[in-house]
Design an enzyme around this catalytic site. Sequence first.
Site, PDB file in Angstrom:
ATOM      1  N   HIS A 172      11.957   6.024  13.623  1.00  0.00           N
ATOM      2  CA  HIS A 172      11.859   6.146  12.160  1.00  0.00           C
ATOM      3  C   HIS A 172      12.553   7.441  11.711  1.00  0.00           C
ATOM      4  O   HIS A 172      12.494   8.453  12.406  1.00  0.00           O
ATOM      5  CB  HIS A 172      10.373   6.173  11.805  1.00  0.00           C
ATOM      6  CG  HIS A 172      10.067   5.965  10.354  1.00  0.00           C
ATOM      7  ND1 HIS A 172      10.329   6.905   9.391  1.00  0.00           N
ATOM      8  CD2 HIS A 172       9.520   4.916   9.690  1.00  0.00           C
ATOM      9  CE1 HIS A 172       9.950   6.457   8.197  1.00  0.00           C
ATOM     10  NE2 HIS A 172       9.454   5.239   8.360  1.00  0.00           N
ATOM     11  N   ASP A 198       0.792  -1.241   0.000  1.00  0.00           N
ATOM     12  CA  ASP A 198       0.000   0.000   0.000  1.00  0.00           C
ATOM     13  C   ASP A 198       0.818   1.282   0.000  1.00  0.00           C
ATOM     14  O   ASP A 198       0.316   2.338   0.356  1.00  0.00           O
ATOM     15  CB  ASP A 198      -0.915  -0.010   1.233  1.00  0.00           C
ATOM     16  CG  ASP A 198      -0.126  -0.103   2.543  1.00  0.00           C
ATOM     17  OD1 ASP A 198       1.108   0.053   2.511  1.00  0.00           O
ATOM     18  OD2 ASP A 198      -0.760  -0.331   3.591  1.00  0.00           O
TER      19      ASP A 198
HETATM   20  C1  UD1 Z   1       6.405   5.118   4.045  1.00  0.00           C
HETATM   21  C2  UD1 Z   1       5.082   4.659   3.450  1.00  0.00           C
HETATM   22  C3  UD1 Z   1       4.247   3.926   4.497  1.00  0.00           C
HETATM   23  C4  UD1 Z   1       5.048   2.808   5.119  1.00  0.00           C
HETATM   24  C5  UD1 Z   1       6.348   3.373   5.679  1.00  0.00           C
HETATM   25  C6  UD1 Z   1       7.209   2.272   6.221  1.00  0.00           C
HETATM   26  C7  UD1 Z   1       3.941   6.022   1.761  1.00  0.00           C
HETATM   27  C8  UD1 Z   1       3.115   7.215   1.484  1.00  0.00           C
HETATM   28  N1  UD1 Z   1       4.317   5.844   3.025  1.00  0.00           N
HETATM   29  O1  UD1 Z   1       6.127   6.109   5.039  1.00  0.00           O
HETATM   30  O2  UD1 Z   1       3.095   3.387   3.874  1.00  0.00           O
HETATM   31  O3  UD1 Z   1       4.280   2.227   6.149  1.00  0.00           O
HETATM   32  O4  UD1 Z   1       7.078   4.016   4.618  1.00  0.00           O
HETATM   33  O5  UD1 Z   1       8.241   2.760   7.020  1.00  0.00           O
HETATM   34  O6  UD1 Z   1       4.250   5.283   0.852  1.00  0.00           O
HETATM   35  N2  UD1 Z   1      13.630   8.850   5.525  1.00  0.00           N
HETATM   36  C9  UD1 Z   1      15.004   8.823   5.544  1.00  0.00           C
HETATM   37  N3  UD1 Z   1      15.637   7.642   5.259  1.00  0.00           N
HETATM   38  C10 UD1 Z   1      14.970   6.491   5.005  1.00  0.00           C
HETATM   39  C11 UD1 Z   1      13.574   6.521   5.038  1.00  0.00           C
HETATM   40  C12 UD1 Z   1      12.901   7.706   5.276  1.00  0.00           C
HETATM   41  O7  UD1 Z   1      15.652   9.826   5.775  1.00  0.00           O
HETATM   42  O8  UD1 Z   1      15.608   5.453   4.762  1.00  0.00           O
HETATM   43  C13 UD1 Z   1      12.934  10.137   5.794  1.00  0.00           C
HETATM   44  C14 UD1 Z   1      13.088  11.111   4.607  1.00  0.00           C
HETATM   45  O9  UD1 Z   1      13.191  12.408   5.100  1.00  0.00           O
HETATM   46  C15 UD1 Z   1      11.762  10.910   3.853  1.00  0.00           C
HETATM   47  C16 UD1 Z   1      10.812  10.724   5.014  1.00  0.00           C
HETATM   48  O10 UD1 Z   1      11.529   9.921   5.945  1.00  0.00           O
HETATM   49  O11 UD1 Z   1      11.435  11.998   3.030  1.00  0.00           O
HETATM   50  C17 UD1 Z   1       9.471  10.128   4.691  1.00  0.00           C
HETATM   51  O12 UD1 Z   1       9.587   8.948   3.920  1.00  0.00           O
HETATM   52  P1  UD1 Z   1       8.244   8.401   3.152  1.00  0.00           P
HETATM   53  O13 UD1 Z   1       8.585   7.125   2.479  1.00  0.00           O
HETATM   54  O14 UD1 Z   1       7.646   9.462   2.322  1.00  0.00           O
HETATM   55  O15 UD1 Z   1       7.221   8.187   4.328  1.00  0.00           O
HETATM   56  P2  UD1 Z   1       7.234   7.148   5.517  1.00  0.00           P
HETATM   57  O16 UD1 Z   1       6.643   7.825   6.691  1.00  0.00           O
HETATM   58  O17 UD1 Z   1       8.554   6.533   5.627  1.00  0.00           O
HETATM   59  N1  UDP Z   2      11.699  -3.136  11.259  1.00  0.00           N
HETATM   60  C1  UDP Z   2      13.089  -3.118  11.183  1.00  0.00           C
HETATM   61  N2  UDP Z   2      13.778  -2.206  11.959  1.00  0.00           N
HETATM   62  C2  UDP Z   2      13.149  -1.326  12.772  1.00  0.00           C
HETATM   63  C3  UDP Z   2      11.736  -1.336  12.826  1.00  0.00           C
HETATM   64  C4  UDP Z   2      11.041  -2.237  12.045  1.00  0.00           C
HETATM   65  O1  UDP Z   2      13.691  -3.916  10.460  1.00  0.00           O
HETATM   66  O2  UDP Z   2      13.842  -0.547  13.455  1.00  0.00           O
HETATM   67  C5  UDP Z   2      10.959  -4.092  10.406  1.00  0.00           C
HETATM   68  C6  UDP Z   2       9.884  -4.917  11.077  1.00  0.00           C
HETATM   69  O3  UDP Z   2      10.390  -6.174  11.503  1.00  0.00           O
HETATM   70  C7  UDP Z   2       8.826  -5.071   9.992  1.00  0.00           C
HETATM   71  C8  UDP Z   2       8.990  -3.825   9.137  1.00  0.00           C
HETATM   72  O4  UDP Z   2      10.274  -3.304   9.453  1.00  0.00           O
HETATM   73  O5  UDP Z   2       9.086  -6.198   9.162  1.00  0.00           O
HETATM   74  C9  UDP Z   2       7.913  -2.827   9.408  1.00  0.00           C
HETATM   75  O6  UDP Z   2       8.220  -1.622   8.783  1.00  0.00           O
HETATM   76  P1  UDP Z   2       7.486  -0.259   9.119  1.00  0.00           P
HETATM   77  O7  UDP Z   2       6.957  -0.301  10.491  1.00  0.00           O
HETATM   78  O8  UDP Z   2       8.425   0.825   8.749  1.00  0.00           O
HETATM   79  O9  UDP Z   2       6.327  -0.211   8.024  1.00  0.00           O
HETATM   80  P2  UDP Z   2       4.843  -0.791   7.960  1.00  0.00           P
HETATM   81  O10 UDP Z   2       4.898  -2.250   8.182  1.00  0.00           O
HETATM   82  O11 UDP Z   2       4.023  -0.052   8.961  1.00  0.00           O
HETATM   83  O12 UDP Z   2       4.389  -0.429   6.576  1.00  0.00           O
END
Ligand code: UD1
Ligand code: UDP
Length: 373
Positions: A247, A96
């Site tokens: 995160h 999603d």
């Molecule tokens: C995204 C997904 C969400 C998923 C989540 C898992 C969308 C809209 N959101 O949300 O569905 O549950 O990932 O974690 O697709 N960032 C870093 N380094 C990283 C990752 C993120 O710096 O490795 C920071 C960056 O500033 C980035 C921000 O996080 O712009 C947001 O990342 P984004 O993928 O847009 O949203 P998530 O909240 O991570």
């Molecule tokens: N996870 C990880 N490191 C972390 C937190 C979560 O490897 O510090 C793993 C966790 O085991 C799970 C996945 O990341 O498999 C969940 O990711 P996240 O919570 O970012 O996204 P969501 O599942 O809500 O889309």
Amino acid sequence: MKTNLIVFGTRPEAIKMAPLVLAFKKDRSFNTKICVTAQHREMLDQVLDFFDINPDYDLNVMKPNQNLYSLTATIIEGMKPVLEEVNPDFVYVHGDTTTSMAVGIAAFYSGAKVCHVEAGLRTFDRKYPFPEEFNRQLTGKIADYHFAPTILSQKNLLQENIKNNNIIVTGNTVIDALLFGIEKVNSTNFKDNEIEDLKEILDFNKKIILVTGHRRENHGEGLLNICSALKQIAENNKETQIIYPVHLNPNVEKPVYELLSGIDNIILVKPLAYAAFIWLMEKSYLIITDSGGIQEEAPSLGKPVLVTRDTTERPEAVEEGTVLLVGTDTKKIINETQKLISDAAYYKTLSMLHNPYGDGNATSRIVNFIKEI
Ligand code: UD1
Ligand code: UDP
């Protein structure tokens, strides 16, 4: 020979697609290419390292504090040359995220068959989770084949008039990944610096409470309420240790570090690589999270989960009693945590081993289905 293109971009998609990548790469009857959008960067690379995956294409789209408009547009545009070069028969997207939805659209434009892994989860409320519920519904409209993890997700798809022949109930690949991961982490020759560091900072005589959170709809007030609950739980229960891998989203990182730094039994750390995270889940007493993937993993490990959301597209474990929805109400989070800390009988009812999301064979069901098309 049929050509597969498997595309993912964020940490959870990478974890859940990894078993499929490994299986298709091993199978000589397919030509399989991997593309990452890198909607996440560091958190994606941690997963690629653990599963030893080298993508053939990397769109490298992540920008600090990115927004949904440009993220969606950049992914759709970025996929065009990849799809033209690979010319896949099947494109696989997961779940999603914005990556799933945007790649689904691009793949549809290319004429490839779209295969949706982890299809059919629904809250039926487009605002929760945002934008994931909408992304998943849209991807469901685009997809040719729907790999539904549970009977309930199959039912949801049937309600939307998707043909039963195109829905395959597989279980969730998250369990395939978890079983692979636990075996690797527990193998005698596996050494991991993060796990060694965690052994130094954690006190296993205390009850470990593992926390994560990132949902967009919880940014702001919801997250402030959660932090306030964690602070009070830590102050009232010195026999517990809260560990929170934060995160990297700045909308999460900033408030969490501002509100929870400097409390002696709250440990804030960077996101952990998958190996250390699943190791830590096994060692935890209780998990507080809004994560989708963790809601699926924890029941297999017999860990109670308080989900800081009002609704979930994964109701199976709520019905079975290992997952409790607590929303972002500070009092409710504190009360439920307190009850689980002090009431052993109650704790036991929530810590039963359940496996509503799969048996570890989701990947082979997907591969076998595609082989027979
Ligand atoms: C995204 C997904 C969400 C998923 C989540 C898992 C969308 C809209 N959101 O949300 O569905 O549950 O990932 O974690 O697709 N960032 C870093 N380094 C990283 C990752 C993120 O710096 O490795 C920071 C960056 O500033 C980035 C921000 O996080 O712009 C947001 O990342 P984004 O993928 O847009 O949203 P998530 O909240 O991570
Ligand atoms: N996870 C990880 N490191 C972390 C937190 C979560 O490897 O510090 C793993 C966790 O085991 C799970 C996945 O990341 O498999 C969940 O990711 P996240 O919570 O970012 O996204 P969501 O599942 O809500 O889309």
